[in-house]
Scaffold this active site. Sequence first.
Site, PDB file in Angstrom:
ATOM      1  N   PHE A  13      64.989  10.346  62.952  1.00 52.55           N
ATOM      2  CA  PHE A  13      64.866  11.550  62.116  1.00 52.55           C
ATOM      3  C   PHE A  13      64.637  11.188  60.641  1.00 52.55           C
ATOM      4  CE2 PHE A  13      68.237  13.577  65.122  1.00 52.55           C
ATOM      5  CZ  PHE A  13      67.274  13.859  66.075  1.00 52.55           C
ATOM      6  N   ILE A  14      63.603  10.439  60.368  1.00 57.06           N
ATOM      7  CA  ILE A  14      63.391  10.011  58.986  1.00 57.06           C
ATOM      8  C   ILE A  14      62.312  10.868  58.318  1.00 57.06           C
ATOM      9  CG2 ILE A  14      62.838   8.059  57.471  1.00 57.06           C
ATOM     10  CD1 ILE A  14      65.565   7.898  59.076  1.00 57.06           C
ATOM     11  N   SER A  15      62.717  11.516  57.241  1.00 56.46           N
ATOM     12  CA  SER A  15      61.788  12.357  56.483  1.00 56.46           C
ATOM     13  C   SER A  15      60.780  11.446  55.786  1.00 56.46           C
ATOM     14  CB  SER A  15      62.529  13.164  55.418  1.00 56.46           C
ATOM     15  OG  SER A  15      63.602  13.858  55.992  1.00 56.46           O
TER      16      SER A  15
ATOM     17  N   GLU B 128      70.450   6.531  62.896  1.00 55.45           N
ATOM     18  CA  GLU B 128      69.949   5.802  64.077  1.00 55.45           C
ATOM     19  C   GLU B 128      70.237   6.640  65.319  1.00 55.45           C
ATOM     20  OE1 GLU B 128      71.590   1.878  64.279  1.00 55.45           O
ATOM     21  OE2 GLU B 128      70.647   1.274  62.394  1.00 55.45           O
TER      22      GLU B 128
ATOM     23  N   GLU C 268      71.832  15.666  56.473  1.00 56.93           N
ATOM     24  CA  GLU C 268      72.331  14.952  55.298  1.00 56.93           C
ATOM     25  C   GLU C 268      73.848  15.050  55.233  1.00 56.93           C
ATOM     26  OE1 GLU C 268      68.964  14.894  52.368  1.00 56.93           O
ATOM     27  OE2 GLU C 268      70.678  14.675  51.039  1.00 56.93           O
TER      28      GLU C 268
ATOM     29  N   ILE D  42      70.035  43.278  58.999  1.00 50.67           N
ATOM     30  CA  ILE D  42      69.385  44.398  58.298  1.00 50.67           C
ATOM     31  C   ILE D  42      68.022  44.701  58.937  1.00 50.67           C
ATOM     32  CG2 ILE D  42      68.297  45.063  56.091  1.00 50.67           C
ATOM     33  CD1 ILE D  42      70.667  43.733  54.658  1.00 50.67           C
ATOM     34  N   HIS D  43      67.354  43.674  59.441  1.00 51.80           N
ATOM     35  CA  HIS D  43      66.035  43.867  60.048  1.00 51.80           C
ATOM     36  C   HIS D  43      66.099  44.431  61.471  1.00 51.80           C
ATOM     37  CE1 HIS D  43      64.461  41.392  56.765  1.00 51.80           C
ATOM     38  NE2 HIS D  43      63.245  41.669  57.174  1.00 51.80           N
TER      39      HIS D  43
ATOM     40  N   GLY E 237      74.592   9.302  62.861  1.00 47.04           N
ATOM     41  CA  GLY E 237      74.009   9.816  61.618  1.00 47.04           C
ATOM     42  C   GLY E 237      75.124  10.003  60.609  1.00 47.04           C
ATOM     43  N   SER E 238      76.344   9.583  60.966  1.00 43.58           N
ATOM     44  CA  SER E 238      77.501   9.848  60.111  1.00 43.58           C
ATOM     45  C   SER E 238      78.307   8.602  59.772  1.00 43.58           C
ATOM     46  CB  SER E 238      78.460  10.838  60.803  1.00 43.58           C
ATOM     47  OG  SER E 238      77.780  11.979  61.255  1.00 43.58           O
TER      48      SER E 238
HETATM   49  C1  FAD Z   1      65.081  17.789  59.083  1.00 42.04           C
HETATM   50  C2  FAD Z   1      65.917  16.535  59.093  1.00 42.04           C
HETATM   51  C3  FAD Z   1      65.698  15.563  58.128  1.00 42.04           C
HETATM   52  C4  FAD Z   1      66.430  14.372  58.165  1.00 42.04           C
HETATM   53  N1  FAD Z   1      66.124  13.384  57.264  1.00 42.04           N
HETATM   54  C5  FAD Z   1      66.781  12.200  57.335  1.00 42.04           C
HETATM   55  C6  FAD Z   1      66.403  11.120  56.483  1.00 42.04           C
HETATM   56  O1  FAD Z   1      65.463  11.212  55.692  1.00 42.04           O
HETATM   57  N2  FAD Z   1      67.111   9.952  56.576  1.00 42.04           N
HETATM   58  C7  FAD Z   1      68.145   9.800  57.446  1.00 42.04           C
HETATM   59  O2  FAD Z   1      68.748   8.717  57.465  1.00 42.04           O
HETATM   60  N3  FAD Z   1      68.524  10.798  58.289  1.00 42.04           N
HETATM   61  C8  FAD Z   1      67.851  11.993  58.247  1.00 42.04           C
HETATM   62  N4  FAD Z   1      68.187  13.008  59.119  1.00 42.04           N
HETATM   63  C9  FAD Z   1      69.291  12.797  60.056  1.00 42.04           C
HETATM   64  C10 FAD Z   1      70.540  13.577  59.694  1.00 42.04           C
HETATM   65  O3  FAD Z   1      70.941  13.362  58.373  1.00 42.04           O
HETATM   66  C11 FAD Z   1      71.637  13.227  60.695  1.00 42.04           C
HETATM   67  O4  FAD Z   1      71.146  13.557  61.967  1.00 42.04           O
HETATM   68  C12 FAD Z   1      72.903  13.999  60.375  1.00 42.04           C
HETATM   69  O5  FAD Z   1      73.548  13.402  59.276  1.00 42.04           O
HETATM   70  C13 FAD Z   1      73.865  14.109  61.524  1.00 42.04           C
HETATM   71  O6  FAD Z   1      73.961  12.942  62.246  1.00 42.04           O
HETATM   72  P1  FAD Z   1      74.030  12.994  63.851  1.00 42.04           P
HETATM   73  O7  FAD Z   1      73.093  14.041  64.287  1.00 42.04           O
HETATM   74  O8  FAD Z   1      73.824  11.616  64.351  1.00 42.04           O
HETATM   75  O9  FAD Z   1      75.467  13.480  64.091  1.00 42.04           O
HETATM   76  P2  FAD Z   1      76.761  12.642  64.566  1.00 42.04           P
HETATM   77  O10 FAD Z   1      77.123  11.633  63.553  1.00 42.04           O
HETATM   78  O11 FAD Z   1      76.489  12.177  65.958  1.00 42.04           O
HETATM   79  O12 FAD Z   1      77.791  13.803  64.597  1.00 42.04           O
HETATM   80  C14 FAD Z   1      77.787  14.773  65.651  1.00 42.04           C
HETATM   81  C15 FAD Z   1      79.044  15.584  65.557  1.00 42.04           C
HETATM   82  O13 FAD Z   1      80.186  14.731  65.664  1.00 42.04           O
HETATM   83  C16 FAD Z   1      81.063  14.908  64.557  1.00 42.04           C
HETATM   84  N5  FAD Z   1      81.537  13.598  64.075  1.00 42.04           N
HETATM   85  C17 FAD Z   1      80.836  12.450  63.971  1.00 42.04           C
HETATM   86  N6  FAD Z   1      81.603  11.464  63.461  1.00 42.04           N
HETATM   87  C18 FAD Z   1      82.823  12.023  63.221  1.00 42.04           C
HETATM   88  C19 FAD Z   1      84.040  11.535  62.687  1.00 42.04           C
HETATM   89  N7  FAD Z   1      84.178  10.271  62.282  1.00 42.04           N
HETATM   90  N8  FAD Z   1      85.079  12.389  62.553  1.00 42.04           N
HETATM   91  C20 FAD Z   1      84.933  13.677  62.948  1.00 42.04           C
HETATM   92  N9  FAD Z   1      83.814  14.203  63.456  1.00 42.04           N
HETATM   93  C21 FAD Z   1      82.765  13.392  63.601  1.00 42.04           C
HETATM   94  C22 FAD Z   1      80.213  15.528  63.455  1.00 42.04           C
HETATM   95  O14 FAD Z   1      80.975  16.366  62.623  1.00 42.04           O
HETATM   96  C23 FAD Z   1      79.205  16.349  64.234  1.00 42.04           C
HETATM   97  O15 FAD Z   1      79.724  17.628  64.470  1.00 42.04           O
HETATM   98  C24 FAD Z   1      67.451  14.186  59.135  1.00 42.04           C
HETATM   99  C25 FAD Z   1      67.701  15.175  60.092  1.00 42.04           C
HETATM  100  C26 FAD Z   1      66.917  16.333  60.087  1.00 42.04           C
HETATM  101  C27 FAD Z   1      67.162  17.348  61.161  1.00 42.04           C
END
Ligand code: FAD
Length: 309
Positions: free
Chosen positions: A85-87, A56, A292, A266-267, A60-61
């Site tokens: 960011f939903i695939s 959301e 992910e 290398i390039h 994302g974590s």
């Molecule tokens: C090409 C692509 C495809 C994707 N496909 C999907 C999909 O199909 N479905 C889906 O649901 N998502 C999808 N995503 C989203 C993606 O999985 C999330 O964006 C990703 O998991 C990271 O979440 P965030 O960017 O919100 O990072 P955040 O959770 O905001 O984290 C940002 C930073 O804070 C740190 N952090 C966060 N929480 C903590 C904690 N508790 N302790 C320590 N450090 C922390 C993390 O390590 C990171 O460095 C996709 C993203 C991309 C780019």
Amino acid sequence: MLDAQIARVCIAPAMIISAHSLGMGAIAAFGTEAQKQKWLPKCCKGEWISSFAFTEPGTGSDPKQITATAVKDGDGYIINGTKRFISNGSYEGPILVFAKDSESGRPTGYIVDKFCPGYTVSEPWEKLGWHGGPLVDCYFENVRIPGENLLGELGNGYPILQYGIAFGKIGMNAIALGTTLAAYEEALKYAREKTHRGAPISKFQAIQLRLADLAMLYDISRWTSYKLGYLANKPKSPSDFAREAAQAKVIVAENSRRAAEIAMDIHGSYGLMEDYKISRIYRDAAMGPQIEGVIDMQKIIIAGEILKG
Ligand SMILES: Cc1cc2nc3c(=O)[nH]c(=O)nc-3n(C[C@H](O)[C@H](O)[C@H](O)COP(=O)(O)OP(=O)(O)OC[C@H]3O[C@@H](n4cnc5c(N)ncnc54)[C@H](O)[C@@H]3O)c2cc1C
């Protein structure tokens, strides 16, 4: 590992397949027989392409920070929220959406038919890499689903997430492995073709050492990916598999980023030109560690398992 061979050439279809497998895998593992019969045959034929929607705008974590809601309404549920960011969110088929259930107050999984009333998507995001694989935000505005679309039990979304994201890393690793192989092959080709004073640059020991590093990175990633695929068939326990998947993800995604950097070195300047394939591989390799489950979160999962008990 077919996905790795696809990613070696082009990430877009590999990304679509990997995300599709994530959605299908969760329905296969946690769905009722009726849900499997309803959703999986068309997904397997490729007539529907599934999605898995956890992320959301706010997180994302961390499942505790999910804000999408599912409110009981007669024999069904009404879902509201935004998934970021939903695939595959713009393709027809099921989307597995995680929302806070109004009764338990905890994350729960629901299967929603994409393009039912109230479901809309954003324009595709312009990404650094993985061009061609569509990535959208999905909006749920009073989306009504029947009660039979609840996946698993109310409030039990976390194990589905843990399972789904751990198994999803098999696909993610395949993509990163294919990227590593592509970087290695491009570097080797360039080192043989580019000449310096009439001889290929592969005569330089500095280039040879880089090629050796690339071969080793690829080999480590290959066996790590195979091991994860093997363990997926017989996981010791869900948490043990989550740790194995987290570990494999860190190794393979970071190797892929490192391999792209070495191949770029290398390039030389030619690698910065869009005419050279390595420029695309370099951008693609930057993606894996950030999605992910970001690398830091994987290390937190690994440490949690090490220190448990
Ligand atoms: C090409 C692509 C495809 C994707 N496909 C999907 C999909 O199909 N479905 C889906 O649901 N998502 C999808 N995503 C989203 C993606 O999985 C999330 O964006 C990703 O998991 C990271 O979440 P965030 O960017 O919100 O990072 P955040 O959770 O905001 O984290 C940002 C930073 O804070 C740190 N952090 C966060 N929480 C903590 C904690 N508790 N302790 C320590 N450090 C922390 C993390 O390590 C990171 O460095 C996709 C993203 C991309 C780019």
